[in-house]
Design an enzyme around this catalytic site. Structure first.
Site, short mmCIF file in Angstrom:
data_model
loop_
_atom_site.label_atom_id
_atom_site.label_comp_id
_atom_site.label_asym_id
_atom_site.label_seq_id
_atom_site.Cartn_x
_atom_site.Cartn_y
_atom_site.Cartn_z
N CYS A 269 29.19 37.90 43.66
CA CYS A 269 29.06 37.73 42.35
C CYS A 269 29.55 36.60 41.81
CB CYS A 269 30.28 38.92 41.56
SG CYS A 269 29.95 39.36 39.79
N HIS A 350 27.94 44.38 43.54
CA HIS A 350 29.31 44.68 44.36
C HIS A 350 29.07 45.74 45.26
CE1 HIS A 350 32.10 42.28 41.85
NE2 HIS A 350 31.33 42.36 41.09
N GLU A 352 30.94 46.81 47.66
CA GLU A 352 32.23 47.18 47.86
C GLU A 352 32.46 48.50 47.05
OE1 GLU A 352 33.36 45.04 44.33
OE2 GLU A 352 32.46 44.76 46.10
#
Length: 375
Positions: A269, A350, A352
């Site tokens: 990001c 993202h 995760e």
């Protein structure tokens, strides 16, 4: 509930109800299309300086708990929802969303047409706004908003970054004693540059077999180079974070020092954007950004479902120095790159966040393999 008044910089004015803290708050208004995970979204440091408008109409129904926080506290300017549910029901819940917002002095806004707000942002783009439980005058709100700094004028990472270095030992869904087993580690430590890192990113790095040290955003590139050359660390990770990456001139200058030292580097990001700037390719602002949990991304013909939270993108001509590995199928913006002849790669989304069903968590294993193979 008390009344709250909203003024957007395009002149729109609303009256709604407040379920969070009292006061006056200024920030950039964006919308998030995720159907679940409101606590993780609200506690994501990348939302510092922003009002989060949820397109999911019912928010608060599962309460909150300490384990689902992505950081120590929420940093957003406010939360906007269609319907807030004070009565929550979940076996993991430890309190209400309203109480969490009040504890951290965050304004919560409800009983407002979030669909209308979202359509406005799609047509006009993300914009600054002000919300207040104290000021009901449209003219006074407009004057106060005009006098306030814009989101691109503030270095938010100085606010959200850790002030002291620490070691993170917990894995995904695993407490420290289960996840952090020195015998199972790769004997390679990575340093995480904390620009507003999400806790679950640290969890996934640990799960991939890496020792994880988190350091403040006021890092020294020369120190990291010395530690790598001494064999103390095997790689560097650049985290997510809030604000306009073009304001981070000092931080980018330190990152630039690392680029030609053969140090394995992975970024997500904001870190992805900072790497682009450090290579000489300035980012640009998207109309209303990408914020949600269902964004399709193409990775060499394979479609992955990703979670997103960003208002900026790297430019197309970055292909001069990097292979473009991931493309957003909503707007064809760049979602991932691998720099040519360097052990450096990054993604905009993202991995995760685990939105399912076909995800991008493999990138953590790729980084761990790169680190283990380093000098």
């Amino acid at each position: 509930m008390q009344k709250v008044w909203l003024y957007l910089e395009n002149g729109m004015f609303f009256e709604a109800n407040s379920f969070g803290a009292s006061g006056t708050s200024v920030g950039e208004i964006v919308f998030n299309t995720s159907l679940t995970g409101y606590q993780e979204i609200i506690t994501d440091p990348s939302y510092a300086g922003q009002f989060i408008t949820f397109t999911m109409p019912e928010i608060g129904n599962v309460g909150v708990n300490k384990d689902d926080n992505e950081s120590s506290k929420p940093h957003c300017s406010g939360v906007i929802v269609r319907a807030y549910n004070e009565e929550y029901s979940n076996y993991r819940a430890e309190g209400s969303l309203a109480n969490m917002l009040k504890e951290h002095n965050i304004i919560g806004i409800c009983d407002i047409d979030t669909r209308h707000i979202t359509k406005t942002l799609r047509e006009s783009g993300a914009m600054m706004m002000i919300a207040s439980t104290e000021i009901s005058s449209k003219e006074e709100l407009a004057k106060k908003l005009q006098a306030s700094p814009r989101i691109e004028d503030i270095n938010y990472i100085k606010i959200v970054s850790t002030k002291e270095a620490y070691v993170h030992k917990s894995g995904a869904w695993n407490p420290e004693k289960l996840a952090y087993n020195p015998a199972m580690m790769s004997n390679k430590k990575v340093v995480v540059l904390d620009f507003g890192v999400k806790r679950n990113i640290l969890n996934e790095l640990v799960e991939s077999g890496l020792e994880v040290e988190v350091i403040p955003s006021t890092f020294s590139g020369d120190d990291l180079i010395a530690r790598y050359e001494a064999g103390e660390i095997g790689g560097v990770f650049l985290s997510n974070g809030p604000g306009d990456p073009l304001t981070l001139t000092e931080e980018v200058a330190e990152v630039r020092k690392l680029l030609d030292k053969n140090i394995p580097i992975f970024a997500i990001c904001l870190g992805h954007q900072m790497l682009s700037i450090a290579h000489g390719y300035d980012t640009y602002k998207l109309k209303f950004g990408q914020h949600g949990g269902n964004h399709p991304v193409a990775n060499k013909g394979v479609v992955e479902i990703t979670a997103q939270n960003h208002n900026y993108s790297v430019p197309d001509n970055i292909d001069e120095v990097a292979e473009i590995t991931h493309i957003n199928l909503f707007d064809n913006t760049i979602e991932g790159v691998k720099y040519k002849n360097k052990p450096i790669f990054s993604v905009q989304h993202h991995p995760e966040a685990s939105p399912g069903p076909h995800e991008s968590k493999y990138v953590f294993a790729e980084f761990a393999d790169m680190v283990k193979e380093s000098k």
